[in-house]
Design a protein around this motif. Sequence first.
Motif, PDB file in Angstrom:
ATOM      1  N   PHE A 128       0.807  -1.202   0.077  1.00  0.00           N
ATOM      2  CA  PHE A 128       0.001   0.036   0.083  1.00  0.00           C
ATOM      3  C   PHE A 128       0.983   1.192   0.088  1.00  0.00           C
ATOM      4  O   PHE A 128       2.003   1.457   0.805  1.00  0.00           O
ATOM      5  N   GLY A 129       0.407   2.272  -0.916  1.00  0.00           N
ATOM      6  CA  GLY A 129       1.141   3.706  -0.856  1.00  0.00           C
ATOM      7  C   GLY A 129       0.037   4.542  -0.547  1.00  0.00           C
ATOM      8  O   GLY A 129      -1.175   4.481  -0.759  1.00  0.00           O
ATOM      9  N   GLU A 131      12.205   0.723   2.034  1.00  0.00           N
ATOM     10  CA  GLU A 131      11.787   1.904   2.650  1.00  0.00           C
ATOM     11  C   GLU A 131      10.265   2.063   3.028  1.00  0.00           C
ATOM     12  O   GLU A 131       9.777   3.056   3.438  1.00  0.00           O
ATOM     13  N   SER A 132       9.629   0.663   2.955  1.00  0.00           N
ATOM     14  CA  SER A 132       8.510   0.506   3.285  1.00  0.00           C
ATOM     15  C   SER A 132       8.390   0.287   4.939  1.00  0.00           C
ATOM     16  O   SER A 132       9.491   0.100   5.629  1.00  0.00           O
ATOM     17  N   ILE A 133       7.131   0.519   5.554  1.00  0.00           N
ATOM     18  CA  ILE A 133       6.924   0.239   6.928  1.00  0.00           C
ATOM     19  C   ILE A 133       6.180  -0.986   7.101  1.00  0.00           C
ATOM     20  O   ILE A 133       5.246  -1.130   6.151  1.00  0.00           O
ATOM     21  N   SER A 134       6.443  -1.516   8.265  1.00  0.00           N
ATOM     22  CA  SER A 134       5.586  -2.867   8.535  1.00  0.00           C
ATOM     23  C   SER A 134       4.689  -2.696   9.777  1.00  0.00           C
ATOM     24  O   SER A 134       3.924  -3.568   9.940  1.00  0.00           O
ATOM     25  N   SER A 135       4.845  -1.505  10.474  1.00  0.00           N
ATOM     26  CA  SER A 135       4.127  -1.383  11.605  1.00  0.00           C
ATOM     27  C   SER A 135       3.532  -0.331  11.730  1.00  0.00           C
ATOM     28  O   SER A 135       3.728   0.908  11.139  1.00  0.00           O
ATOM     29  N   LEU A 136       2.081  -0.459  11.936  1.00  0.00           N
ATOM     30  CA  LEU A 136       1.062   0.700  11.661  1.00  0.00           C
ATOM     31  C   LEU A 136       1.104   1.963  12.482  1.00  0.00           C
ATOM     32  O   LEU A 136       0.889   3.047  12.358  1.00  0.00           O
ATOM     33  N   ASP A 137       2.113   1.497  13.678  1.00  0.00           N
ATOM     34  CA  ASP A 137       2.323   2.773  14.503  1.00  0.00           C
ATOM     35  C   ASP A 137       3.410   3.637  14.055  1.00  0.00           C
ATOM     36  O   ASP A 137       3.460   5.059  14.395  1.00  0.00           O
ATOM     37  N   GLU A 138       4.146   3.114  13.081  1.00  0.00           N
ATOM     38  CA  GLU A 138       5.004   3.970  12.337  1.00  0.00           C
ATOM     39  C   GLU A 138       4.369   5.021  11.189  1.00  0.00           C
ATOM     40  O   GLU A 138       5.047   5.925  10.472  1.00  0.00           O
ATOM     41  N   LEU A 139       3.052   4.859  11.116  1.00  0.00           N
ATOM     42  CA  LEU A 139       2.450   5.484  10.060  1.00  0.00           C
ATOM     43  C   LEU A 139       1.903   6.695  10.479  1.00  0.00           C
ATOM     44  O   LEU A 139       0.973   6.603  11.333  1.00  0.00           O
ATOM     45  N   SER A 140       2.515   7.832  10.127  1.00  0.00           N
ATOM     46  CA  SER A 140       2.052   9.399  10.590  1.00  0.00           C
ATOM     47  C   SER A 140       1.933  10.316   9.668  1.00  0.00           C
ATOM     48  O   SER A 140       2.391  10.101   8.682  1.00  0.00           O
ATOM     49  N   PRO A 141       1.134  11.195   9.718  1.00  0.00           N
ATOM     50  CA  PRO A 141       0.857  12.471   8.879  1.00  0.00           C
ATOM     51  C   PRO A 141       2.215  13.494   8.772  1.00  0.00           C
ATOM     52  O   PRO A 141       2.636  13.570   9.965  1.00  0.00           O
ATOM     53  N   LEU A 142       2.235  14.208   7.668  1.00  0.00           N
ATOM     54  CA  LEU A 142       3.250  15.043   7.587  1.00  0.00           C
ATOM     55  C   LEU A 142       2.410  16.411   7.799  1.00  0.00           C
ATOM     56  O   LEU A 142       1.873  16.903   6.912  1.00  0.00           O
ATOM     57  N   TYR A 143       2.210  16.939   9.135  1.00  0.00           N
ATOM     58  CA  TYR A 143       1.456  18.148   9.533  1.00  0.00           C
ATOM     59  C   TYR A 143       2.638  19.224   9.397  1.00  0.00           C
ATOM     60  O   TYR A 143       3.658  19.241  10.499  1.00  0.00           O
ATOM     61  N   ARG A 188       0.209  -5.550   6.049  1.00  0.00           N
ATOM     62  CA  ARG A 188       1.165  -5.483   4.993  1.00  0.00           C
ATOM     63  C   ARG A 188       2.032  -4.264   4.834  1.00  0.00           C
ATOM     64  O   ARG A 188       1.892  -3.359   5.417  1.00  0.00           O
ATOM     65  N   PRO A 189       3.102  -4.461   4.028  1.00  0.00           N
ATOM     66  CA  PRO A 189       4.109  -3.165   3.976  1.00  0.00           C
ATOM     67  C   PRO A 189       3.190  -1.871   3.193  1.00  0.00           C
ATOM     68  O   PRO A 189       2.394  -2.013   2.596  1.00  0.00           O
ATOM     69  N   VAL A 190       3.577  -0.746   3.921  1.00  0.00           N
ATOM     70  CA  VAL A 190       2.889   0.484   3.641  1.00  0.00           C
ATOM     71  C   VAL A 190       4.134   1.457   3.136  1.00  0.00           C
ATOM     72  O   VAL A 190       5.166   1.482   4.022  1.00  0.00           O
ATOM     73  N   VAL A 191       3.931   2.068   2.382  1.00  0.00           N
ATOM     74  CA  VAL A 191       5.015   3.142   2.036  1.00  0.00           C
ATOM     75  C   VAL A 191       4.342   4.776   2.228  1.00  0.00           C
ATOM     76  O   VAL A 191       3.435   4.932   1.452  1.00  0.00           O
ATOM     77  N   PRO A 192       4.348   5.402   3.001  1.00  0.00           N
ATOM     78  CA  PRO A 192       3.911   6.788   3.082  1.00  0.00           C
ATOM     79  C   PRO A 192       4.580   7.718   2.106  1.00  0.00           C
ATOM     80  O   PRO A 192       5.982   7.684   2.027  1.00  0.00           O
ATOM     81  N   VAL A 193       3.944   8.410   1.572  1.00  0.00           N
ATOM     82  CA  VAL A 193       4.403   9.103   0.367  1.00  0.00           C
ATOM     83  C   VAL A 193       4.117  10.777   0.793  1.00  0.00           C
ATOM     84  O   VAL A 193       2.568  11.136   0.922  1.00  0.00           O
ATOM     85  N   VAL A 194       5.178  11.579   0.529  1.00  0.00           N
ATOM     86  CA  VAL A 194       4.903  13.029   0.546  1.00  0.00           C
ATOM     87  C   VAL A 194       3.946  13.507  -0.296  1.00  0.00           C
ATOM     88  O   VAL A 194       4.502  13.404  -1.624  1.00  0.00           O
TER      89      VAL A 194
END
Length: 229
Positions: free
Chosen positions: A61-62, A205-217, A89-95
């Motif tokens: 997921f991106g 550079e993906s993340i596997s822990s949902l705790d690492e998924l944060s917004p860019l405010y 599953r792996p997630v990539v946060p994208v700016v």
Amino acid sequence: MSLVLGMDTTSRHASIALLRDDQILIEYNFVARDELSATLIPAISFVCRSVGVGVDDVDLFGVGIGPGLFTGVRIGLTTLKGLLFPSPRPVVPVVTLEALAWKLRNSRRLLVPLIDARRREVYMAAYRFDGEKLPREIISPRLIGIDDLADVLAGQDDIRFTGDAPSVYRRELGAMFPGFFSRGRSAFLASEICRIAVVRHERNESISSLDELSPLYLRLPDAEAAQRE
């Protein structure tokens, strides 16, 4: 990577896309309104059903993490965390700014995405593609006053602006950058997010822990800012 889902809810121009083997299977674009929290999961399900897959079939997921609309960013990340909680599953946060630059990846100019942040402010960054799969960050994402843009870009030339702010601040940009050039592109970013996610995942550079998924405010939400005053 077999199946990638990209999602962007950082602006009113929301989008969801599916990519497989470097081919976009579908991109669903819609104007997000106040009912986004109620319509996003059905929209994701619709996109998956349209190509005969389920959310459980997605391998990567991106997601756009901002900067952008606070409510949209929050709903997007909360929804994705809910979907992945039973089966991470792996997630990539994208700016968001990088995704905007990706639309102009064939350009050799300095790419400066500008997002209107209201109050005569813009979210901005600067990138350059040098034949690499991902752009090189020249100026990191930040929130600035539109009148300060010339100082931030001092010493840079051959600039190409993109995003929604150039049309809002056309007069100001024309005064600061005579003959300024802005290249418009679709505001929908899910397909670009898919492609960026693939490259970043290949680079671990993906993340596997949902705790690492944060917004860019880059600016505090109005409610939080009021509490601190």
